[in-house]
Design a protein around this motif. Structure first.
Motif, PDB file in Angstrom:
ATOM      1  N   PHE A 172      40.459  91.205  -6.006  1.00 27.91           N
ATOM      2  CA  PHE A 172      40.571  91.688  -7.320  1.00 27.91           C
ATOM      3  C   PHE A 172      39.374  91.182  -8.211  1.00 27.91           C
ATOM      4  O   PHE A 172      38.661  91.821  -8.875  1.00 27.91           O
ATOM      5  N   HIS A 173      38.705  89.785  -7.966  1.00 27.22           N
ATOM      6  CA  HIS A 173      37.891  89.194  -8.687  1.00 27.22           C
ATOM      7  C   HIS A 173      36.466  89.018  -8.137  1.00 27.22           C
ATOM      8  O   HIS A 173      35.586  88.584  -8.527  1.00 27.22           O
ATOM      9  N   MET A 211      47.012  91.956  -3.334  1.00 29.04           N
ATOM     10  CA  MET A 211      46.699  92.477  -4.644  1.00 29.04           C
ATOM     11  C   MET A 211      47.909  92.598  -5.319  1.00 29.04           C
ATOM     12  O   MET A 211      48.956  93.011  -4.604  1.00 29.04           O
ATOM     13  N   GLU A 220      47.290  93.917 -10.778  1.00 26.41           N
ATOM     14  CA  GLU A 220      45.990  94.301 -10.428  1.00 26.41           C
ATOM     15  C   GLU A 220      45.762  95.684  -9.885  1.00 26.41           C
ATOM     16  O   GLU A 220      44.677  96.250 -10.364  1.00 26.41           O
ATOM     17  N   THR A 244      43.145  98.697 -11.905  1.00 22.14           N
ATOM     18  CA  THR A 244      41.985  98.983 -11.118  1.00 22.14           C
ATOM     19  C   THR A 244      42.015 100.437 -11.007  1.00 22.14           C
ATOM     20  O   THR A 244      42.879 101.199 -10.623  1.00 22.14           O
TER      21      THR A 244
END
Lengths: 224, 224
Positions: free
Chosen positions: A102-103, B148, B152, B156
């Motif tokens: 995610f990051h 994830m 998250e 997204t």
């Protein structure tokens, strides 16, 4: 396993002292700095109700961006008459690997310009524009070349994009992970993306005694 | 005067045996090769009747391109519902210096894709897309990271662009000068543009004993 894979984080330089930055900005000096440092621009136009984007050589001259193409190409003909256009110049600086997918991110500097395109019809301005585009990639190259002929001028279409709105977006620094991911043993960091100019190749038909002109090292310094 | 400026054409490698190519193509293998080799894509959209173009991380999966952003960003929200979109991936290979300013050019490989964007709503397809985007830059990284979280995933937004039309444009080789300019003593040739990944930097908070994972050298090999 490569020698890199055998290395550990302790062997690597750290991002500890590098400032994090991840923000949009309307600072025109920063926009200009990015515009002046790019190799090419991605120009967006609307064609038959569809967006399209193509890479083009360009140059900034004050508050204008010049782009050019063959007079008869679609992009020159359809944008000659004061239509909205935009272009983006992006410099890629690194791949940012975080602990979580995610990051993950990229480090980059990007300038986004909106304006109105018009065909450059004034001869003196066309020369100014073509000199700017030539010298943008190879500083001083225009003056090394012979003058353009009337036929060449006629075959070349130059568009000027008056900058009506400009912004930049820049990300620098290391990954920003969630607190709860910091305890894992997964490596995180930045893999720098490096763009530079290599040693030149001479054209096959260049005589052996021909010296390398100053515009070549000037380009190498500019894009080092 | 730098040592490069003192050198003459005779010291340089030549383009004599390198094939010239300057053409558009609809060959899908070539398009895919360029799409798979790029670091980022420039995506064009229409916003309030104006074209706009922004750089984005991406990946190709078969006949689809995936891009992503925060769910709430304009680009994700405005393009969720089957609107025309296009994107371009450009690899810059060299600055082409001819005897005349008119024949200056760049060597590059560019893939231009048109299609229709839709929001990826299926959970399994969202995972497939995010894996593809993560692994595009760092092959194998997705599996190194933890899964994830639901939060998250919700934060997204993933767009899929079904490729409806794709083309490439490629220029390689040295300058193509006019016959009458060949007698001049002005140097002409190509200055290669080289993009590569440098040695990684570890994030400040990575413990010393953390090994470099396989995805780092995999990225370096991919973008060498």
């Amino acid at each position: 396993m490569s020698s890199l894979e055998k290395r550990q984080a302790t062997d690597l330089p750290r991002y500890a002292k590098i400032r994090q930055m991840n923000r949009g900005s309307y600072d025109r000096d920063l926009v200009n700095e990015i515009l002046d440092a790019g190799l090419l621009a991605h120009c967006a136009f609307i064609h038959e109700q569809r967006p399209m984007v193509i890479p083009m050589a360009y140059a900034r001259s004050g508050n204008k961006i010049y782009i050019h193409g063959a007079s008869k190409t679609r992009i020159i003909k359809e944008n000659a008459d004061g239509v909205p256009a935009s272009l983006t110049v992006t410099l890629v600086d690194g791949i940012v690997a975080a602990r979580s997918a995610f990051h993950h991110s990229m480090n980059y500097r990007c300038a986004i310009v909106h304006g109105t395109a018009r065909l450059v019809e004034d001869h003196a301005e066309q020369i100014e524009a073509l000199k700017a585009i030539t010298d943008h990639l190879m500083p001083g190259r225009w003056d090394e070349c012979r003058d353009m002929t009337a036929i060449e001028h006629k075959a070349t279409g130059v568009l000027a994009l008056e900058i009506e709105h400009a912004s930049s977006k820049v990300r620098t620094g290391g990954p920003v992970d969630d607190e709860e991911d910091l305890g894992t043993d997964l490596w995180a960091g930045v893999i720098p993306v490096v763009t530079s100019l290599g040693p030149p190749f001479a054209a096959a038909d260049v005589p052996d005694e021909t010296p390398i002109p100053a515009s070549v090292p000037a380009a190498q310094r500019k894009f080092a």
